[in-house]
Scaffold this motif. Structure first.
Motif, PDB file in Angstrom:
ATOM      1  N   ASP A 103       0.802  -1.221   0.000  1.00  0.00           N
ATOM      2  CA  ASP A 103       0.000   0.000   0.000  1.00  0.00           C
ATOM      3  C   ASP A 103       0.834   1.269   0.000  1.00  0.00           C
ATOM      4  O   ASP A 103       0.352   2.344  -0.360  1.00  0.00           O
ATOM      5  CB  ASP A 103      -0.909   0.022   1.226  1.00  0.00           C
ATOM      6  N   GLN A 104       2.121   1.175   0.408  1.00  0.00           N
ATOM      7  CA  GLN A 104       2.911   2.364   0.699  1.00  0.00           C
ATOM      8  C   GLN A 104       3.489   3.068  -0.521  1.00  0.00           C
ATOM      9  O   GLN A 104       3.831   4.249  -0.443  1.00  0.00           O
ATOM     10  CB  GLN A 104       4.061   1.999   1.650  1.00  0.00           C
ATOM     11  N   LEU A 105       3.639   2.377  -1.633  1.00  0.00           N
ATOM     12  CA  LEU A 105       4.267   2.959  -2.812  1.00  0.00           C
ATOM     13  C   LEU A 105       3.235   3.162  -3.919  1.00  0.00           C
ATOM     14  O   LEU A 105       2.510   2.229  -4.284  1.00  0.00           O
ATOM     15  CB  LEU A 105       5.403   2.068  -3.314  1.00  0.00           C
ATOM     16  N   ALA A 106       3.206   4.367  -4.474  1.00  0.00           N
ATOM     17  CA  ALA A 106       2.225   4.675  -5.513  1.00  0.00           C
ATOM     18  C   ALA A 106       2.408   3.800  -6.746  1.00  0.00           C
ATOM     19  O   ALA A 106       1.450   3.543  -7.479  1.00  0.00           O
ATOM     20  CB  ALA A 106       2.329   6.152  -5.889  1.00  0.00           C
ATOM     21  N   ALA A 107       3.636   3.320  -6.980  1.00  0.00           N
ATOM     22  CA  ALA A 107       3.877   2.458  -8.134  1.00  0.00           C
ATOM     23  C   ALA A 107       3.143   1.124  -8.009  1.00  0.00           C
ATOM     24  O   ALA A 107       2.884   0.459  -9.011  1.00  0.00           O
ATOM     25  CB  ALA A 107       5.379   2.211  -8.294  1.00  0.00           C
ATOM     26  N   LEU A 162       7.187  11.322  -2.706  1.00  0.00           N
ATOM     27  CA  LEU A 162       8.026  11.022  -1.541  1.00  0.00           C
ATOM     28  C   LEU A 162       9.115  10.008  -1.856  1.00  0.00           C
ATOM     29  O   LEU A 162      10.083   9.888  -1.100  1.00  0.00           O
ATOM     30  CB  LEU A 162       7.169  10.488  -0.388  1.00  0.00           C
ATOM     31  N   THR A 163       8.977   9.262  -2.956  1.00  0.00           N
ATOM     32  CA  THR A 163       9.915   8.170  -3.236  1.00  0.00           C
ATOM     33  C   THR A 163      10.485   8.250  -4.651  1.00  0.00           C
ATOM     34  O   THR A 163      10.370   7.291  -5.423  1.00  0.00           O
ATOM     35  CB  THR A 163       9.218   6.809  -3.023  1.00  0.00           C
ATOM     36  N   GLY A 183       5.102   8.261   9.508  1.00  0.00           N
ATOM     37  CA  GLY A 183       5.423   7.077   8.716  1.00  0.00           C
ATOM     38  C   GLY A 183       5.813   7.459   7.298  1.00  0.00           C
ATOM     39  O   GLY A 183       6.773   6.922   6.727  1.00  0.00           O
ATOM     40  N   GLN A 184       5.094   8.418   6.708  1.00  0.00           N
ATOM     41  CA  GLN A 184       5.402   8.869   5.354  1.00  0.00           C
ATOM     42  C   GLN A 184       6.720   9.643   5.306  1.00  0.00           C
ATOM     43  O   GLN A 184       7.507   9.498   4.366  1.00  0.00           O
ATOM     44  CB  GLN A 184       4.256   9.730   4.825  1.00  0.00           C
ATOM     45  N   LEU A 185       6.984  10.453   6.330  1.00  0.00           N
ATOM     46  CA  LEU A 185       8.255  11.173   6.378  1.00  0.00           C
ATOM     47  C   LEU A 185       9.424  10.208   6.536  1.00  0.00           C
ATOM     48  O   LEU A 185      10.494  10.402   5.946  1.00  0.00           O
ATOM     49  CB  LEU A 185       8.241  12.168   7.543  1.00  0.00           C
ATOM     50  N   THR A 186       9.222   9.164   7.325  1.00  0.00           N
ATOM     51  CA  THR A 186      10.277   8.166   7.512  1.00  0.00           C
ATOM     52  C   THR A 186      10.545   7.419   6.215  1.00  0.00           C
ATOM     53  O   THR A 186      11.695   7.100   5.887  1.00  0.00           O
ATOM     54  CB  THR A 186       9.882   7.187   8.625  1.00  0.00           C
ATOM     55  N   ARG A 225      15.569   8.824   0.316  1.00  0.00           N
ATOM     56  CA  ARG A 225      16.733   9.690   0.088  1.00  0.00           C
ATOM     57  C   ARG A 225      18.035   8.968   0.419  1.00  0.00           C
ATOM     58  O   ARG A 225      19.032   9.103  -0.302  1.00  0.00           O
ATOM     59  CB  ARG A 225      16.618  10.955   0.940  1.00  0.00           C
ATOM     60  N   GLU A 226      18.027   8.209   1.504  1.00  0.00           N
ATOM     61  CA  GLU A 226      19.247   7.520   1.895  1.00  0.00           C
ATOM     62  C   GLU A 226      19.573   6.373   0.940  1.00  0.00           C
ATOM     63  O   GLU A 226      20.746   6.071   0.715  1.00  0.00           O
ATOM     64  CB  GLU A 226      19.130   7.034   3.339  1.00  0.00           C
ATOM     65  N   ILE A 227      18.558   5.748   0.372  1.00  0.00           N
ATOM     66  CA  ILE A 227      18.816   4.730  -0.658  1.00  0.00           C
ATOM     67  C   ILE A 227      19.487   5.398  -1.861  1.00  0.00           C
ATOM     68  O   ILE A 227      20.422   4.848  -2.463  1.00  0.00           O
ATOM     69  CB  ILE A 227      17.515   4.018  -1.067  1.00  0.00           C
ATOM     70  N   GLY A 228      19.021   6.584  -2.214  1.00  0.00           N
ATOM     71  CA  GLY A 228      19.663   7.312  -3.303  1.00  0.00           C
ATOM     72  C   GLY A 228      21.117   7.629  -2.989  1.00  0.00           C
ATOM     73  O   GLY A 228      22.000   7.489  -3.852  1.00  0.00           O
TER      74      GLY A 228
END
Length: 719
Positions: free
Chosen positions: A48-52, A62-63, A353-356, A362-365
């Protein structure tokens, strides 16, 4: 016996001559390519968390990093995990269902070694070592211990085969320190985020390397509470319990710097062949875990003779919910005026939760750019070209999203810790040079155990020739979906399972009730008040004020009528689905027996009421567990799934006295009992918390048993 690392290295020249043959005549991975593997695990990030993956989610902005990886790879929309983190992670690295590994629930400190990943499992790092891979694990471990585990904090290296570990052994970040190091104890709500929120600035306490505490008010300019925490300090309070404007106004001589504080102050463990270190990290968890992975990857030889696999298992977005550093906020973010700025309200927790999630993206990037796997263009956007790398990237969520953070149309009542679709469907993203026709979506059934085989496929290792025959593997191929856009389905059924772990008889499980909208969910999987309350629950176990709880069980709470709509989580659940239908089997408490053992669902999307095709409480096709009024097609599928589930659960009968997993009770088990005498171990067969004479008697009474024969050969045929 499992090969030791020196033996593995000695076998390397032989192993490198082989090509990993896939079942059913599928294409094999050339062993000479041997790409590196970057495996990223997101904690409590459901589909549910990712729009993709969830078109109804409006959080695509956000992602951007994950979006770029998805666009350059393959996304799998029917990827099943287990309902909780430890069972899923055990499945990733063993290719075996929980009923085989014993890891059937999130591991708590009281759980015995029989509920941890056994040191006798042939884990992914042990398998890849046969092909010359170095393996590092960063972030969340949660595969065992350190409590009740003979290997303690060194278990990732000494027991499970990683070359290097740097992260957090436990299930999540520690509790938020609402006292600010003991400075404020009047109530637990004022500093629910572990620091004074907002833009007001003041003094902060810092501790030097010499252990001495000093106050700093930035020459009168001060620091916000979040800045102080980000810098490794603790906001200073005045005598009234408010942020001290200056050091002169600060009360006392300094706070207690030993207290953990959510994502910002946490118990770090670093293990390698050189030993174990247990520093106390004062760096934001997601950033610290990214830093550790970058440093290790950058230090790996740039040679295909020794490729690497780095597992970066972020703790984000696991509870407790806490603001990430402002530098990791989405560009232009301003805290909404209609949401209280705290870490306790439901609306604030959903936002946090969304900010986290955005901070982790960002850190994955940063991880990809710093290791040369991607670049950042002048606009700050990720430029990722998989074909230009020699690294496969695999990204997953470990289980469904937790209750209050679930995004519609998914069901928060049937989320993490349940066997329903919202609780076990998570994103699976794979990208890299082996992917043909990137940008695709695969809707075939994939299970979390299949990743074990995928890692072998990437490395050119046939896992079925490396894993002992006594270890039944449940994994199926994944690589063919990457190399062949027209690949037919390789898995007919998807399975998930949840239990209660393995605790000694002296440990009592107490109810914890979490409210979700008009409903309340009661579970008795928790053993401590802090874990319950970190999850936003009401604790019904013993407290200092009430050492003898009035409602010691879920059923007692239900019978007392404390909640209007109380849902009791079953003691154990199993679920099996095919391409359309799903069967759920539950071991319910006595007060819920009338609900029946089975549930049965048609997962066909049905807009607008059920656009995602979920197994909702309103779509159960059975009446009190009985197949009343089913169509011929429904009845046929119900019968098939019932038979298949029963056969699967019967395929791993207990093998009493077998501690080393070879499906034989022999001299090795006898030596194991003697080696670990007086300690918890995998040779504690009666699960009383100590390996002792009783366990010797169990080995003696079963000595010579060949459990593979008892299994009727399924241990070999299942491979």
């Amino acid at each position: 016996m499992i090969p030791t690392k020196p033996l593995v290295r000695a076998l390397l020249p032989v192993c490198l001559l082989a090509v990993a043959l896939q079942v059913g005549g599928q294409t094999s991975t050339p062993s000479l390519s041997r790409p590196n593997i970057l495996f990223i695990v997101m904690d409590d990030v459901g589909i549910d968390q990712l729009a993709a993956f969830n078109p109804a989610a409006s959080n695509a902005s956000l992602t951007p990093v994950l979006n770029a990886i998805i666009a350059a790879g393959v996304k799998f929309t029917n990827f099943y995990t287990m309902p909780e983190c430890s069972p899923s992670r055990a499945a990733f690295f063993t290719g075996r269902y929980p009923m085989r590994t014993g890891v059937n629930a999130a591991i708590l400190s009281e759980d015995l070694p029989g509920a941890h990943v056994s040191p006798f499992e042939m884990t992914t790092p042990k398998v890849l070592a046969t092909a010359g891979y170095n393996s590092g694990l960063f972030g969340k471990y949660h595969l065992g211990g350190p409590e009740n585990n003979p290997d303690g904090n060194s278990a990732p290296v000494t027991a499970l085969g990683w070359d290097y570990f740097n992260g957090n052994m436990r299930g999540g970040p520690p509790s938020i320190d609402v006292t600010l190091g003991g400075q404020y104890t009047k109530d637990t709500t004022k500093f629910s985020c572990g620091f004074p929120v907002g833009l007001v600035q003041g003094a902060a306490w810092f501790q030097g390397s010499d252990g001495k505490t000093r106050c700093d008010d930035n020459q009168g300019a001060g620091y916000t509470g979040q800045q102080a925490l980000f810098m490794g300090g603790i906001p200073a309070l005045d005598a009234g319990g408010n942020l001290a404007a200056t050091c002169r106004a600060a009360a006392g001589s300094g706070p207690d710097f030993t207290v953990f504080n959510g994502y910002y102050v946490w118990p770090q463990d670093v293990a390698s062949s050189g030993g174990v270190q247990t520093p106390r990290s004062r760096q934001y968890m997601t950033s610290a875990q990214t830093d550790a992975a970058i440093t290790w990857i950058q230090g790996q030889p740039q040679s295909r003779v020794h490729p690497w696999m780095a597992t970066v298992a972020y703790n984000a977005i696991h509870t407790p919910y806490q603001q990430p550093p402002t530098g990791l906020y989405p560009t232009g973010f301003v805290w909404p005026a209609n949401i209280p700025e705290n870490c306790s309200s439901g609306a604030a927790q959903r936002l946090l939760g969304q900010l986290t999630l955005a901070a982790m993206d960002r850190e994955i990037g940063r991880l990809l750019v710093s290791t040369g796997l991607a670049q950042q263009n002048q606009a700050g956007q990720l430029t990722y070209t998989p074909a230009a790398t020699n690294t496969m990237i695999v990204i997953v969520g470990d289980n469904g999203t937790f209750l209050s953070s679930v995004l519609p149309p998914y069901d928060p009542i049937r989320s993490k810790a349940t066997p329903y679709e919202t609780g076990v469907l998570t994103p699976l993203i794979i990208s890299g040079p082996l992917v043909a026709s990137p940008g695709r979506t695969v809707d075939k059934l994939i299970n979390c155990v299949d990743l074990f085989q995928l890692f072998g496929e990437i490395a050119g290792v046939n896992v079925r020739t490396v894993v002992p025959a006594s270890h039944v593997l449940d994994s199926q191929p994944v690589l063919p979906y990457l190399t062949n856009p027209n690949q037919a389905a390789l898995r007919q059924y998807n399975f998930t399972q949840l239990g209660q772990g393995l605790k000694p008889p002296s440990v009592k499980l107490w109810p914890c009730v979490v409210s979700v909208g008009p409903a309340a969910i009661s579970t008795d999987i928790f053993t401590s008040q802090s874990i319950c309350e970190d999850s936003g629950g009401a604790w019904y176990g013993p407290t200092a004020a009430q050492p003898n709880p009035q409602y010691p069980t879920d059923c007692a709470i239900k019978q007392a009528g404390l909640y209007k709509n109380l849902i009791i989580q079953p003691n154990q659940v199993w679920a099996l689905r095919n391409s359309r239908y799903k069967l759920v089997k539950s071991d319910r408490p006595s007060c819920d027996a009338s609900l029946g053992v089975y549930e049965f669902y048609d997962l066909t999307p049905n807009p607008p009421s059920n656009p995602a095709g979920l197994d909702l409480s309103t779509t159960n096709l059975l009446t009190n567990g009985q197949p009343v009024g089913l169509t011929a097609d429904q009845m046929s599928n119900f019968g098939d799934l019932t038979v298949q589930l029963q056969a699967l659960l019967a395929s791993e009968p207990a093998c009493y006295g077998d501690g080393n997993l070879d499906k034989r009770v022999g001299i090795e088990d006898l030596f194991g009992v003697m080696q670990y005498a007086g300690q918890p171990s995998v040779f504690d067969f009666n699960s009383d918390g100590a390996t002792d004479n009783t366990d010797l008697l169990i080995v003696a009474s079963n000595f010579g048993n060949n459990c593979i024969q008892r299994l009727g050969g399924i241990g070999r045929r299942g491979r």
